[in-house]
Design a protein around this motif. Structure first.
Motif, PDB file in Angstrom:
ATOM      1  N   ILE A   1       0.837  -1.204   0.000  1.00 50.85           N
ATOM      2  CA  ILE A   1       0.000   0.000   0.000  1.00 50.85           C
ATOM      3  C   ILE A   1       0.871   1.253   0.000  1.00 50.85           C
ATOM      4  CG2 ILE A   1      -1.694   1.319   1.335  1.00 50.85           C
ATOM      5  CD1 ILE A   1      -2.711  -1.432   2.370  1.00 50.85           C
ATOM      6  N   LEU A   2       1.877   1.281   0.854  1.00 56.10           N
ATOM      7  CA  LEU A   2       2.761   2.444   0.922  1.00 56.10           C
ATOM      8  C   LEU A   2       3.429   2.707  -0.424  1.00 56.10           C
ATOM      9  CD1 LEU A   2       4.467   1.789   4.382  1.00 56.10           C
ATOM     10  CD2 LEU A   2       2.562   3.331   3.884  1.00 56.10           C
ATOM     11  N   GLU A   3       3.852   1.640  -1.079  1.00 60.08           N
ATOM     12  CA  GLU A   3       4.542   1.783  -2.364  1.00 60.08           C
ATOM     13  C   GLU A   3       3.609   2.339  -3.440  1.00 60.08           C
ATOM     14  OE1 GLU A   3       7.763   1.772  -4.853  1.00 60.08           O
ATOM     15  OE2 GLU A   3       7.720   1.361  -2.690  1.00 60.08           O
ATOM     16  N   GLN A   4       2.369   1.911  -3.434  1.00 60.61           N
ATOM     17  CA  GLN A   4       1.443   2.307  -4.491  1.00 60.61           C
ATOM     18  C   GLN A   4       0.985   3.757  -4.384  1.00 60.61           C
ATOM     19  OE1 GLN A   4       0.636   0.637  -7.325  1.00 60.61           O
ATOM     20  NE2 GLN A   4       2.320  -0.591  -6.520  1.00 60.61           N
ATOM     21  N   TYR A   5       0.991   4.310  -3.187  1.00 60.65           N
ATOM     22  CA  TYR A   5       0.469   5.667  -3.021  1.00 60.65           C
ATOM     23  C   TYR A   5       1.554   6.744  -2.983  1.00 60.65           C
ATOM     24  CZ  TYR A   5      -4.335   4.149  -2.455  1.00 60.65           C
ATOM     25  OH  TYR A   5      -5.593   3.643  -2.690  1.00 60.65           O
ATOM     26  N   LYS A   6       2.795   6.358  -3.235  1.00 61.48           N
ATOM     27  CA  LYS A   6       3.861   7.354  -3.283  1.00 61.48           C
ATOM     28  C   LYS A   6       3.737   8.214  -4.536  1.00 61.48           C
ATOM     29  CE  LYS A   6       7.308   4.761  -0.622  1.00 61.48           C
ATOM     30  NZ  LYS A   6       8.607   4.047  -0.669  1.00 61.48           N
ATOM     31  N   GLU A   7       4.155   9.461  -4.428  1.00 60.18           N
ATOM     32  CA  GLU A   7       4.223  10.323  -5.606  1.00 60.18           C
ATOM     33  C   GLU A   7       5.510   9.976  -6.353  1.00 60.18           C
ATOM     34  OE1 GLU A   7       3.925  14.396  -4.504  1.00 60.18           O
ATOM     35  OE2 GLU A   7       1.882  14.229  -3.741  1.00 60.18           O
ATOM     36  N   LYS A   8       5.371   9.656  -7.628  1.00 60.63           N
ATOM     37  CA  LYS A   8       6.521   9.202  -8.406  1.00 60.63           C
ATOM     38  C   LYS A   8       6.702  10.061  -9.652  1.00 60.63           C
ATOM     39  CE  LYS A   8       5.608   4.513  -6.804  1.00 60.63           C
ATOM     40  NZ  LYS A   8       5.165   3.156  -7.168  1.00 60.63           N
ATOM     41  N   LYS A   9       7.932  10.165 -10.079  1.00 57.47           N
ATOM     42  CA  LYS A   9       8.232  10.917 -11.288  1.00 57.47           C
ATOM     43  C   LYS A   9       7.860  10.081 -12.504  1.00 57.47           C
ATOM     44  CE  LYS A   9      11.895  13.490 -13.634  1.00 57.47           C
ATOM     45  NZ  LYS A   9      13.320  13.913 -13.603  1.00 57.47           N
ATOM     46  N   ILE A  10       7.025  10.638 -13.365  1.00 59.26           N
ATOM     47  CA  ILE A  10       6.575   9.937 -14.563  1.00 59.26           C
ATOM     48  C   ILE A  10       7.608  10.108 -15.672  1.00 59.26           C
ATOM     49  CG2 ILE A  10       4.721   9.688 -16.242  1.00 59.26           C
ATOM     50  CD1 ILE A  10       3.911   9.017 -13.387  1.00 59.26           C
ATOM     51  N   LYS A  11       8.052   8.990 -16.233  1.00 58.48           N
ATOM     52  CA  LYS A  11       9.086   9.042 -17.270  1.00 58.48           C
ATOM     53  C   LYS A  11       8.534   9.475 -18.626  1.00 58.48           C
ATOM     54  CE  LYS A  11      11.928   5.481 -15.068  1.00 58.48           C
ATOM     55  NZ  LYS A  11      12.549   4.137 -15.221  1.00 58.48           N
ATOM     56  N   ASP A  12       7.338   9.013 -18.960  1.00 56.48           N
ATOM     57  CA  ASP A  12       6.755   9.357 -20.256  1.00 56.48           C
ATOM     58  C   ASP A  12       6.398  10.842 -20.275  1.00 56.48           C
ATOM     59  OD1 ASP A  12       4.555   9.822 -22.240  1.00 56.48           O
ATOM     60  OD2 ASP A  12       4.888   7.694 -22.643  1.00 56.48           O
ATOM     61  N   PRO A  13       6.985  11.632 -21.171  1.00 60.19           N
ATOM     62  CA  PRO A  13       6.755  13.083 -21.157  1.00 60.19           C
ATOM     63  C   PRO A  13       5.300  13.472 -21.431  1.00 60.19           C
ATOM     64  CG  PRO A  13       7.978  12.423 -23.127  1.00 60.19           C
ATOM     65  CD  PRO A  13       7.941  11.238 -22.227  1.00 60.19           C
ATOM     66  N   THR A  14       4.616  12.720 -22.300  1.00 59.00           N
ATOM     67  CA  THR A  14       3.214  13.037 -22.604  1.00 59.00           C
ATOM     68  C   THR A  14       2.333  12.786 -21.393  1.00 59.00           C
ATOM     69  OG1 THR A  14       3.540  12.435 -24.925  1.00 59.00           O
ATOM     70  CG2 THR A  14       1.274  12.542 -24.134  1.00 59.00           C
ATOM     71  N   VAL A  15       2.537  11.648 -20.746  1.00 58.69           N
ATOM     72  CA  VAL A  15       1.763  11.321 -19.543  1.00 58.69           C
ATOM     73  C   VAL A  15       2.067  12.327 -18.436  1.00 58.69           C
ATOM     74  CG1 VAL A  15       1.376   9.599 -17.745  1.00 58.69           C
ATOM     75  CG2 VAL A  15       1.652   8.877 -20.124  1.00 58.69           C
ATOM     76  N   ALA A  16       3.347  12.658 -18.291  1.00 52.16           N
ATOM     77  CA  ALA A  16       3.747  13.604 -17.245  1.00 52.16           C
ATOM     78  C   ALA A  16       3.099  14.965 -17.449  1.00 52.16           C
ATOM     79  CB  ALA A  16       5.267  13.738 -17.227  1.00 52.16           C
ATOM     80  N   GLU A  17       2.998  15.388 -18.691  1.00 57.09           N
ATOM     81  CA  GLU A  17       2.451  16.715 -18.986  1.00 57.09           C
ATOM     82  C   GLU A  17       0.934  16.761 -18.900  1.00 57.09           C
ATOM     83  OE1 GLU A  17       2.127  19.865 -22.732  1.00 57.09           O
ATOM     84  OE2 GLU A  17       3.382  18.066 -22.903  1.00 57.09           O
ATOM     85  N   LYS A  18       0.268  15.727 -19.418  1.00 57.69           N
ATOM     86  CA  LYS A  18      -1.178  15.797 -19.581  1.00 57.69           C
ATOM     87  C   LYS A  18      -1.981  15.045 -18.524  1.00 57.69           C
ATOM     88  CE  LYS A  18      -0.869  16.349 -24.606  1.00 57.69           C
ATOM     89  NZ  LYS A  18      -1.474  17.696 -24.633  1.00 57.69           N
ATOM     90  N   PHE A  19      -1.378  14.025 -17.908  1.00 56.78           N
ATOM     91  CA  PHE A  19      -2.182  13.159 -17.051  1.00 56.78           C
ATOM     92  C   PHE A  19      -1.648  12.996 -15.631  1.00 56.78           C
ATOM     93  CE2 PHE A  19      -2.545  11.635 -21.464  1.00 56.78           C
ATOM     94  CZ  PHE A  19      -3.882  11.906 -21.672  1.00 56.78           C
ATOM     95  N   ASN A  20      -0.512  13.568 -15.322  1.00 57.65           N
ATOM     96  CA  ASN A  20       0.063  13.388 -13.993  1.00 57.65           C
ATOM     97  C   ASN A  20      -0.519  14.403 -13.014  1.00 57.65           C
ATOM     98  OD1 ASN A  20       1.666  12.446 -11.922  1.00 57.65           O
ATOM     99  ND2 ASN A  20       3.400  13.750 -12.459  1.00 57.65           N
ATOM    100  N   ASN A  21      -1.749  14.141 -12.577  1.00 59.93           N
ATOM    101  CA  ASN A  21      -2.404  15.051 -11.633  1.00 59.93           C
ATOM    102  C   ASN A  21      -2.557  14.421 -10.253  1.00 59.93           C
ATOM    103  OD1 ASN A  21      -4.295  13.144 -12.226  1.00 59.93           O
ATOM    104  ND2 ASN A  21      -5.851  14.568 -12.998  1.00 59.93           N
ATOM    105  N   TYR A  22      -1.804  13.337 -10.008  1.00 63.07           N
ATOM    106  CA  TYR A  22      -1.903  12.665  -8.707  1.00 63.07           C
ATOM    107  C   TYR A  22      -1.230  13.488  -7.623  1.00 63.07           C
ATOM    108  CZ  TYR A  22      -0.988   9.396  -4.919  1.00 63.07           C
ATOM    109  OH  TYR A  22      -0.906   8.808  -3.683  1.00 63.07           O
ATOM    110  N   CYS A  23      -1.928  13.651  -6.526  1.00 63.58           N
ATOM    111  CA  CYS A  23      -1.387  14.344  -5.362  1.00 63.58           C
ATOM    112  C   CYS A  23      -1.759  13.529  -4.124  1.00 63.58           C
ATOM    113  CB  CYS A  23      -1.963  15.755  -5.266  1.00 63.58           C
ATOM    114  SG  CYS A  23      -1.412  16.665  -3.806  1.00 63.58           S
ATOM    115  N   PHE A  24      -0.758  13.069  -3.386  1.00 60.08           N
ATOM    116  CA  PHE A  24      -1.026  12.195  -2.246  1.00 60.08           C
ATOM    117  C   PHE A  24      -1.964  12.842  -1.239  1.00 60.08           C
ATOM    118  CE2 PHE A  24       0.017  11.157   2.178  1.00 60.08           C
ATOM    119  CZ  PHE A  24      -0.454   9.854   2.201  1.00 60.08           C
ATOM    120  N   ALA A  25      -1.848  14.147  -1.050  1.00 61.79           N
ATOM    121  CA  ALA A  25      -2.675  14.835  -0.053  1.00 61.79           C
ATOM    122  C   ALA A  25      -4.164  14.591  -0.289  1.00 61.79           C
ATOM    123  CB  ALA A  25      -2.372  16.330  -0.068  1.00 61.79           C
ATOM    124  N   ASP A  26      -4.548  14.385  -1.552  1.00 65.87           N
ATOM    125  CA  ASP A  26      -5.958  14.133  -1.872  1.00 65.87           C
ATOM    126  C   ASP A  26      -6.419  12.765  -1.376  1.00 65.87           C
ATOM    127  OD1 ASP A  26      -6.003  16.575  -3.171  1.00 65.87           O
ATOM    128  OD2 ASP A  26      -5.567  15.701  -5.140  1.00 65.87           O
TER     129      ASP A  26
END
Length: 326
Positions: A273-298
């Protein structure tokens, strides 16, 4: 996704085009490229959005559709509509350094219990053919158990629960450790069939219904943020002290030692569980720019609740496993 796909379908209709000419704003799988070349119309259908068991005790939403999901293999015969309670499966890993097993009644990711180059095959209780539900434990399989134990009252569900218990048995795992790394498990006949059935049923109830169990009373300590400091996720466990640092403001303590002992592969259930909810750097530039809206605080409160639930599951699972070792 669907808007981009439809735009591209109309744009390239009746034209010769290369894969490189397609919009890079969505992921074009092999089958999706075939669909756009055929001019297949795809529209969003909300009833196809279903929960999926992505990693142990971690669910995500999946759009379950034969044109959008690549290589579904036998899943449509196990979960034809992707709905919860259509089926129960016993998932195991194969080709991994450490054996793992987990039951679920959700569609699951093929890397659910995977480590390295391994995979996650499953044994379903049922399978479906043209809408008809069929027992996956065959007449032949049932006959083997009835004959061995000389008990005609043994049911297919009894066998299903028996298998789940046996695959949790530490002695079984030690004896067949090398076999379990490279092949599907084989099931021995143990004495006292009914005892193993009850253990398996108890384990399965815990693992399937983990969201409704009594949460473990972990102690929560919060500190006031200094000034305008924001929440900084940590999600780190200290097994020696029985603490989990959630972020720079919140710590959970009182995790019993036995909770860390319930492992699915090399990780404990809590560590998954701890591993899955960490904020991680997305390698794919398209995903990072358009879809990386995950914020652990939420998800912070949801994760804390989940950790308390799975802590109870872990402790109770180990209690049953300890009974097997007596």
């Amino acid at each position: 996704f669907f808007e981009i796909y439809e735009f591209e379908r109309i744009r390239v209709e009746n034209k010769d085009f290369s894969d490189e000419e397609l919009s890079q704003n969505i992921k074009w799988t092999r089958d999706l490229k075939k669909s756009v070349r055929m001019g297949l119309n795809l529209e969003l259908e909300n009833n196809k959005i279903v929960p999926c068991f992505y990693r142990p005790y971690t669910k995500k939403l999946l759009y379950y559709d034969k044109y959008v999901n690549e290589m579904r293999y036998q899943l449509p015969n196990i979960f034809p509509n992707g709905k919860e309670k259509e089926n129960i499966v016993i998932s195991v890993n194969v080709g991994c350094p450490v054996f793992a097993i987990l039951a679920t009644n959700y569609i699951f990711d093929y890397a659910l219990l995977k480590f390295g180059n391994g995979s996650t095959p499953c044994f379903p209780l049922y399978r479906y053919n043209s809408g008809n539900r069929i027992d996956n434990i065959t007449d032949w399989g049932l006959k083997q158990f009835v004959s061995h134990y000389k008990n005609k009252k043994i049911s297919r569900e009894d066998i299903f629960h028996y298998v789940y218990a046996v695959l949790h048995n530490p002695e079984y795992r030690r004896k067949y450790e090398q076999n379990l790394k490279r092949e599907l498990p084989r099931i021995p006949f143990y004495d006292d069939f009914r005892k193993w059935v009850l253990w398996g049923k108890s384990l399965m109830n815990l693992h399937l219904n983990y969201e409704t169990i009594e949460p473990y009373p972990l102690r929560r300590t919060d500190i006031e943020p200094a000034g305008h400091s924001r929440c900084t996720p940590k999600l780190k466990a200290d097994m020696k002290t029985g603490t989990i640092v959630i972020d720079n403001l919140t710590t959970l303590s009182g995790v019993p030692n036995t909770a860390w002992e319930y492992k699915l592969g090399t990780y404990s259930a809590l560590q998954w569980i701890l591993e899955q909810y960490k904020e991680k750097k997305i390698k794919d530039p398209t995903v990072a720019e358009k879809f990386n809206n995950y914020c652990f605080a939420d998800y912070k409160e949801q994760v804390i609740d989940l950790l308390m639930l799975v802590c109870t599951v872990s402790v109770k699972t180990m209690e049953i496993i300890r009974e097997m070792e007596k």
